[in-house]
Write a protein that holds these residues in place. Structure first.
Motif, short mmCIF file in Angstrom:
data_model
loop_
_atom_site.label_atom_id
_atom_site.label_comp_id
_atom_site.label_asym_id
_atom_site.label_seq_id
_atom_site.Cartn_x
_atom_site.Cartn_y
_atom_site.Cartn_z
N MET A 56 12.19 2.06 11.07
CA MET A 56 11.36 2.39 10.24
C MET A 56 9.93 2.05 10.80
SD MET A 56 11.64 1.84 6.13
CE MET A 56 11.32 -0.14 6.30
N ASN A 57 9.11 2.78 10.51
CA ASN A 57 7.55 2.30 10.91
C ASN A 57 7.12 1.07 9.88
OD1 ASN A 57 4.90 2.12 11.45
ND2 ASN A 57 4.41 4.39 11.53
N ALA A 58 6.83 0.18 10.57
CA ALA A 58 6.51 -0.99 9.55
C ALA A 58 4.95 -0.69 9.13
CB ALA A 58 6.48 -2.06 10.26
N ASN A 59 4.25 0.13 9.89
CA ASN A 59 2.73 0.29 9.32
C ASN A 59 2.92 1.31 8.13
OD1 ASN A 59 1.86 -1.55 11.32
ND2 ASN A 59 2.02 0.31 13.01
N LEU A 60 3.80 2.14 7.96
CA LEU A 60 3.62 3.04 6.51
C LEU A 60 3.28 2.29 5.54
CD1 LEU A 60 6.89 5.07 7.06
CD2 LEU A 60 4.54 5.78 7.58
N SER A 61 2.27 3.01 4.56
CA SER A 61 1.72 2.56 3.49
C SER A 61 1.44 3.74 2.46
CB SER A 61 0.59 1.62 3.59
OG SER A 61 -0.07 1.07 2.50
N CYS A 62 2.06 3.90 1.57
CA CYS A 62 1.94 4.92 0.41
C CYS A 62 0.76 4.56 -0.51
CB CYS A 62 3.38 5.10 -0.41
SG CYS A 62 3.31 6.56 -1.44
N PRO A 63 -0.01 5.67 -0.62
CA PRO A 63 -1.43 5.44 -1.26
C PRO A 63 -0.94 5.74 -2.80
CG PRO A 63 -1.36 7.66 -0.51
CD PRO A 63 -0.19 7.02 0.24
N SER A 64 -1.81 5.29 -3.64
CA SER A 64 -1.51 5.66 -5.31
C SER A 64 -2.43 7.01 -5.54
CB SER A 64 -1.82 4.43 -5.96
OG SER A 64 -2.94 4.01 -5.87
N ILE A 65 -1.96 7.27 -6.64
CA ILE A 65 -3.00 8.57 -7.19
C ILE A 65 -2.61 8.51 -8.72
CG2 ILE A 65 -0.76 9.90 -7.22
CD1 ILE A 65 -2.40 12.17 -6.66
N SER A 111 -1.72 5.38 -12.84
CA SER A 111 -1.88 5.30 -11.50
C SER A 111 -0.35 5.21 -10.79
CB SER A 111 -2.71 4.35 -10.79
OG SER A 111 -2.72 4.47 -9.62
N LEU A 112 0.26 6.28 -10.30
CA LEU A 112 1.43 6.01 -9.64
C LEU A 112 1.48 5.99 -8.12
CD1 LEU A 112 3.54 8.67 -11.94
CD2 LEU A 112 3.28 6.30 -11.99
N SER A 113 2.47 5.56 -7.41
CA SER A 113 2.51 5.73 -5.82
C SER A 113 2.65 7.31 -5.69
CB SER A 113 3.68 5.09 -5.22
OG SER A 113 4.95 5.13 -5.96
N ARG A 114 2.09 7.90 -4.46
CA ARG A 114 2.08 9.01 -4.23
C ARG A 114 3.46 9.66 -3.98
NH1 ARG A 114 1.23 13.45 -4.19
NH2 ARG A 114 -0.82 14.71 -3.27
N ILE A 115 4.36 8.67 -3.69
CA ILE A 115 5.79 8.91 -3.62
C ILE A 115 6.52 8.05 -4.62
CG2 ILE A 115 8.08 8.98 -2.08
CD1 ILE A 115 5.88 11.11 -1.35
N VAL A 116 7.57 8.76 -5.50
CA VAL A 116 8.04 7.96 -6.43
C VAL A 116 9.67 7.89 -6.02
CG1 VAL A 116 8.83 8.10 -8.94
CG2 VAL A 116 6.41 8.70 -8.28
N MET A 128 6.27 -0.63 1.19
CA MET A 128 5.82 0.61 1.80
C MET A 128 4.83 1.23 0.88
SD MET A 128 8.96 2.70 3.53
CE MET A 128 10.07 2.61 2.51
N GLY A 129 4.43 0.51 -0.36
CA GLY A 129 3.49 1.05 -1.09
C GLY A 129 4.15 2.01 -2.33
N VAL A 130 5.52 2.19 -2.25
CA VAL A 130 6.10 3.02 -3.31
C VAL A 130 6.43 2.19 -4.37
CG1 VAL A 130 8.39 4.50 -3.71
CG2 VAL A 130 7.15 4.60 -1.53
N THR A 131 5.76 2.21 -5.50
CA THR A 131 5.44 1.31 -6.45
C THR A 131 6.11 1.82 -7.77
OG1 THR A 131 3.08 1.88 -6.96
CG2 THR A 131 3.59 -0.16 -5.62
N SER A 132 6.44 3.06 -7.73
CA SER A 132 6.94 3.89 -9.13
C SER A 132 8.10 4.20 -8.85
CB SER A 132 6.01 5.04 -9.30
OG SER A 132 4.68 4.71 -9.15
N PHE A 133 9.01 4.01 -10.12
CA PHE A 133 10.39 4.03 -10.09
C PHE A 133 10.75 4.99 -11.11
CE2 PHE A 133 9.84 0.43 -7.61
CZ PHE A 133 10.51 0.48 -6.43
N ASP A 134 11.31 6.07 -11.09
CA ASP A 134 11.83 7.15 -11.95
C ASP A 134 13.08 7.09 -12.58
OD1 ASP A 134 10.85 9.73 -13.15
OD2 ASP A 134 12.82 10.19 -12.35
N HIS A 135 13.49 6.82 -13.96
CA HIS A 135 14.54 6.77 -14.60
C HIS A 135 14.65 7.83 -15.60
CE1 HIS A 135 15.72 2.92 -13.08
NE2 HIS A 135 14.54 2.61 -12.81
#
Length: 304
Positions: free
Chosen positions: A1-10, A18-23, A49-56
């Motif tokens: 896994m690429n340690a430099n990956l960082s997911c932006p928010s939107i 404001s959610l992470s670009r990937i949930v 990785m910047g994935v800060t949003s969790f869908d339930h």
């Protein structure tokens, strides 16, 4: 896994969360067979990785996923300040956890919305939801009653933002006129392109609201050798993936996020590598011709 990956928010909308670009989608978390510590590790790796949003949703895992997520979060309560919790309500399943349910049905009454939200708070071990969605359109839904329930939950500090899931453009706009909605979570993938052509995405773009996307990989159909459409589309995606030097899944997520309505896709895997491939999709853009190659394969014909 690429340690430099960082997911932006939107920002989902003007004034929305404001959610992470990937949930990270938690629908199948009970099926991942993880210990509480392993679940916590998964959450932490997503956050890194910047994935800060969790869908339930209240019904996920037979009404059990929110509790096992909450159990993991309780091992490191300070993480709550770094993440956003999304949940849904409005479906009643026949399930041992709900013995009073005698028929599967929808319930968007104010009493059920409020009770479901309060139960989600207890299961997740938190004092607020960042976003609460009506899970499915209900033939008996009363837009004014839903708006009143949402308003009550906001005033009481239990839910900060609201949205819907699987709503048509007209249904979305009818409720949005009564209370500001942050999103409409819909099914979309290269094998389910209807929202591009039934005004769902056009309507959301028009009012500046980002859709959330469930089943972006078509529920695994893109990986099936027994699905003719999946095989046809997958061959094109793989060719493009080889050309751009990116993983197959990354190309699919990039294709989705290129739409001007700014879709926010959900992952559905307990493999952190799958989440990383989705995040990688935020790092590149397909050429217009590559984008249309996938659309042509998806629809099975030229655009004109």
């Amino acid at each position: 896994m690429n340690a430099n990956l960082s997911c932006p928010s939107i920002a989902t909308s003007n004034g929305g969360p404001s959610l992470s670009r990937i949930v990270a989608g938690m629908w199948r978390m009970n099926e991942w067979n993880l210990t509480p510590q392993q679940r916590l590790s998964f959450i932490e790796q997503c956050l890194d990785m910047g994935v800060t949003s969790f869908d339930h949703a209240d019904i996920y895992g037979g009404y059990g996923v929110e509790a096992v997520f909450g159990e993991a979060l309780a091992l490191q309560p300070s993480l709550r300040a770094r993440l956003q919790l999304v949940s849904k309500c409005g479906i009643k399943l026949i399930n041992g956890a709900r013995p009073d349910h005698t028929i599967q049905h929808y319930d968007t009454s104010a009493s059920h919305i409020v009770a479901s939200a309060e139960n989600s708070l207890r299961q997740l071990g938190t004092d607020h939801l960042d976003l609460l969605l009506i899970h499915r359109p209900d033939p008996l839904m009363n837009f004014d009653e839903i708006a009143d329930a949402f308003g009550r939950l906001r005033r009481e500090g239990k839910v900060r933002h609201f949205g819907v899931s699987n709503f048509s453009r007209h249904q979305f706009e009818s409720l949005n006129r009564r209370i500001a909605l942050a999103t409409n979570q819909v099914e979309f993938s290269p094998l389910c392109v209807a929202p591009m052509f039934d005004e769902t995405f056009d309507g959301l773009q028009d009012v500046g609201v980002s859709p959330m996307i469930w089943s972006p990989l078509a529920g695994g159909r893109l990986f099936s050798k027994d699905d003719a459409a999946g095989v046809r589309v997958s061959a094109v995606i793989q060719k493009i993936a080889d050309d751009v030097g990116r993983p197959f899944g990354s190309v699919v997520f990039a294709w989705i996020m290129q739409l001007p309505s700014r879709p926010i896709p959900l992952t559905g895997s307990g493999r952190i590598q799958a989440v990383a491939e989705a995040v990688e999709a935020t790092q590149f853009t397909l050429s217009r011709s590559q984008w249309f190659e996938i659309l042509r394969a998806a629809r099975g014909h030229e655009v004109a």
